[in-house]
Motif scaffolding. Structure first.
Motif, mmCIF file in Angstrom:
data_model
loop_
_atom_site.group_PDB
_atom_site.id
_atom_site.type_symbol
_atom_site.label_atom_id
_atom_site.label_comp_id
_atom_site.label_asym_id
_atom_site.label_seq_id
_atom_site.Cartn_x
_atom_site.Cartn_y
_atom_site.Cartn_z
ATOM 1 N N UNK A 366 -14.517 2.651 4.347
ATOM 2 C CA UNK A 366 -14.499 1.812 3.146
ATOM 3 C C UNK A 366 -13.064 1.430 2.799
ATOM 4 N N UNK A 367 -12.865 0.188 2.368
ATOM 5 C CA UNK A 367 -11.521 -0.284 2.035
ATOM 6 C C UNK A 367 -10.946 0.558 0.895
ATOM 7 N N UNK A 368 -9.690 1.025 1.065
ATOM 8 C CA UNK A 368 -9.087 1.927 0.085
ATOM 9 C C UNK A 368 -7.568 1.781 0.180
ATOM 10 N N UNK A 369 -6.996 0.998 -0.765
ATOM 11 C CA UNK A 369 -5.552 0.754 -0.735
ATOM 12 C C UNK A 369 -4.740 2.025 -0.965
ATOM 13 N N UNK A 370 -5.244 2.908 -1.833
ATOM 14 C CA UNK A 370 -4.497 4.147 -2.112
ATOM 15 C C UNK A 370 -4.388 5.007 -0.852
ATOM 16 N N UNK A 371 -5.480 5.089 -0.085
ATOM 17 C CA UNK A 371 -5.448 5.837 1.175
ATOM 18 C C UNK A 371 -4.531 5.155 2.182
ATOM 19 N N UNK A 372 -4.559 3.827 2.190
ATOM 20 C CA UNK A 372 -3.664 3.094 3.090
ATOM 21 C C UNK A 372 -2.212 3.431 2.780
ATOM 22 N N UNK A 373 -1.872 3.432 1.504
ATOM 23 C CA UNK A 373 -0.500 3.749 1.099
ATOM 24 C C UNK A 373 -0.137 5.171 1.499
ATOM 25 N N UNK A 374 -1.084 6.095 1.316
ATOM 26 C CA UNK A 374 -0.814 7.496 1.643
ATOM 27 C C UNK A 374 -0.443 7.656 3.121
ATOM 28 N N UNK A 375 -1.199 6.993 3.989
ATOM 29 C CA UNK A 375 -0.926 7.119 5.420
ATOM 30 C C UNK A 375 0.308 6.318 5.827
ATOM 31 N N UNK A 376 0.503 5.138 5.259
ATOM 32 C CA UNK A 376 1.733 4.383 5.538
ATOM 33 C C UNK A 376 2.963 5.214 5.172
ATOM 34 N N UNK A 391 4.372 -0.416 4.173
ATOM 35 C CA UNK A 391 4.504 0.214 2.863
ATOM 36 C C UNK A 391 5.274 -0.700 1.920
ATOM 37 N N UNK A 392 6.309 -1.345 2.450
ATOM 38 C CA UNK A 392 7.050 -2.310 1.635
ATOM 39 C C UNK A 392 6.144 -3.431 1.164
ATOM 40 N N UNK A 393 5.232 -3.872 2.010
ATOM 41 C CA UNK A 393 4.290 -4.920 1.628
ATOM 42 C C UNK A 393 3.358 -4.475 0.514
ATOM 43 N N UNK A 394 2.944 -3.215 0.554
ATOM 44 C CA UNK A 394 2.059 -2.697 -0.503
ATOM 45 C C UNK A 394 2.797 -2.660 -1.843
ATOM 46 N N UNK A 395 4.076 -2.271 -1.828
ATOM 47 C CA UNK A 395 4.858 -2.281 -3.068
ATOM 48 C C UNK A 395 5.095 -3.712 -3.554
ATOM 49 N N UNK A 401 -0.430 0.985 -5.143
ATOM 50 C CA UNK A 401 0.701 1.522 -5.902
ATOM 51 C C UNK A 401 1.071 0.495 -6.959
ATOM 52 N N UNK A 402 1.841 0.964 -7.942
ATOM 53 C CA UNK A 402 2.341 0.015 -8.934
ATOM 54 C C UNK A 402 3.356 -0.910 -8.262
ATOM 55 N N UNK A 403 3.271 -2.194 -8.565
ATOM 56 C CA UNK A 403 4.159 -3.164 -7.936
ATOM 57 C C UNK A 403 5.611 -2.792 -8.259
ATOM 58 N N UNK A 408 9.942 -2.067 -2.562
ATOM 59 C CA UNK A 408 9.510 -2.960 -1.484
ATOM 60 C C UNK A 408 10.708 -3.358 -0.630
ATOM 61 N N UNK A 409 11.799 -3.746 -1.294
ATOM 62 C CA UNK A 409 13.011 -4.168 -0.585
ATOM 63 C C UNK A 409 13.590 -3.011 0.222
ATOM 64 N N UNK A 410 13.563 -1.816 -0.374
ATOM 65 C CA UNK A 410 14.092 -0.641 0.319
ATOM 66 C C UNK A 410 13.342 -0.392 1.630
#
Length: 455
Positions: A366-376, A391-395, A401-403, A408-410
């Motif tokens: 199932x689609x899950x952005x929080x899990x994606x961020x955790x593994x990234x 991970x930068x793209x998610x930020x 995650x909170x924008x 993201x730049x880092x």
């Protein structure tokens, strides 16, 4: 006996037979040996067993030990570990050192008796104290590994040295390993190589392999890839599985020998068939890329899977890739996720990144952005450029995650510094939208991360 009577073997046989039939125990023992070795008579293990048993029943210790060995090996009689132990014990109690060692081995292996390292140690001690080199070597192993006693490297070293000085090849190798690891002695690769060399000269395959690796890595000797290859080949020809794998490495890279991927494939295959995990993984890679063999995705999966089932994370990752892309098998994203997870949980950064992608896209899970961020994040913290970019793209988009354009730049900067072209281009786009202060903060975070992960 062999030298004294070799000119008249038939006459010796007749003498021993006549004396044996009259009940002479020593003649019975020697007659058994003649039948067992085919000296002066046609070899006959069954008749040898009969006469050996007669001599053993009369209390001849070395006949009892031989009889135990015949029961153990099934020579002239069906194998019977209980009978082997019975006769080894009778001989050992009379002080026969060879029987004492054999009885210790039965306890070590749990054959014919309940397994007991403590009892094995007792009998090895008795044989070792009589000067039997192989028993001294076994006693050294017991102390080195803590079998039946507390681990004691100085005692292990002492017993290995006693056996090694008598020419026991296994003890020579183990003494070399003690020096290599600094167990009970000042660490010395030079001394390690000296003992490896003595054991290798006697043909011990494991010592030949260790000597080859020492030449390959320059431990205790100057790097000499040709000599490394020579010693590894000798060990590999004897069936040493690790050496066979190493020969595959040498040939596939042209280390110390002409590069020959077909020969590398052959060595990898021999080691892989024997269960060598890394050889199975490399063999899978050769099938996957057509190196040394015709490209065959199905066979690649077979060998990757064997390594993966043994827990190799890089093989688990590759099995995941095969299922995710449908290479040689029907595409199966759920299976891909399962294999990525196996590898990811062992810390494989590429698998962690790919698992993040599967969660981000809802592929196989199932689609899950929080899990994606955790593994990234787990992969990015290991320095994986693509995961850092993801991970930068998610930020940047605020997914999972909170924008945060600074973070993201880092992360995208770290990916760009690692050579990711897409990250290089996107960093410029993000930079245009940031204030000078935000860029300064991002650059400071980037430096801090880089300093913390410099090793």
């Amino acid at each position: 006996m062999n030298n004294r009577y070799s000119s008249n073997s038939a006459g010796v046989f007749t003498w021993f037979r006549d004396a044996a039939e009259q009940g002479n125990a020593y003649a019975q023992f020697n007659l058994a040996l003649l039948y067992k070795r085919g000296k002066g008579v046609q070899r006959d293990d069954k008749v040898a067993f009969v006469w050996m048993r007669e001599a053993a029943k009369q209390g001849i210790a070395f006949a009892q030990n031989h009889l135990g060995a015949m029961y153990y090996n099934g020579t002239g009689t069906p194998p019977d570990d209980s009978e082997a132990v019975y006769w080894f014990r009778k001989s050992a109690k009379q002080g026969d050192a060879s029987a004492q060692q054999n009885l210790g081995l039965m306890y070590r292996k749990g054959r014919g008796v309940p397994q007991s390292d403590e009892m094995a140690l007792t009998w090895f001690c008795r044989a070792a104290e009589q000067g039997v080199a192989s028993a001294q070597s076994l006693l050294g192993e017991a102390y080195a590994q803590g079998l039946g006693t507390k681990r004691n490297f100085p005692l292990a070293l002492a017993w290995f040295r006693k056996a090694a000085l008598q020419g026991d090849a296994t003890a020579q190798l183990n003494l070399g390993l003690m020096y290599r690891r600094g167990h009970g002695v000042l660490q010395s690769d030079t001394q390690a190589v000296a003992w490896y060399r003595q054991a290798a000269a006697q043909g011990l395959a494991a010592a030949q392999r260790h000597l080859g690796v020492a030449y390959a890595e320059g431990r205790g000797v100057q790097v000499d890839l040709e000599r490394a290859c020579s010693w590894l080949r000798r060990a590999a020809d004897q069936g040493d599985v690790d050496a066979q794998f190493n020969m595959g490495v040498m040939l596939s890279n042209g280390y110390g020998t002409r590069k020959d991927e077909a020969q590398a494939f052959a060595w990898y295959h021999r080691a892989a068939a024997a269960g060598h995990m890394l050889a199975q993984y490399n063999l899978g890679g050769m099938y996957a890329h057509g190196r040394g063999v015709q490209r065959d995705p199905a066979q690649a999966l077979v060998w990757y899977r064997k390594a993966a089932d043994q827990g190799a994370p890089n093989a688990q990752f590759n099995v995941g890739v095969i299922y995710a892309n449908g290479h040689g098998v029907p595409k199966d994203e759920a299976r891909a996720v399962a294999w990525y997870r196996h590898a990811a949980e062992q810390g494989d950064a590429s698998a962690q990144n790919n698992l993040g992608v599967m969660y981000a896209n809802g592929q196989g899970v199932p689609q899950d952005d929080a899990e994606a961020v955790r593994w990234y994040r787990r992969a990015a913290e290991q320095g994986h450029p693509l995961a850092q970019y993801n991970l930068g793209g998610m930020y940047a988009s605020g997914r999972g995650v909170e924008r945060d354009p600074v973070l993201s730049y880092m992360w995208i900067s770290l990916a760009a510094e690692a050579g990711d072209e897409t990250a290089c281009n996107n960093r410029k786009l993000i930079e245009r939208k940031l204030t000078r202060e935000e860029i300064g903060s991002a650059q400071a975070l980037t430096r801090r991360w880089r300093d913390a992960h410099r090793a």
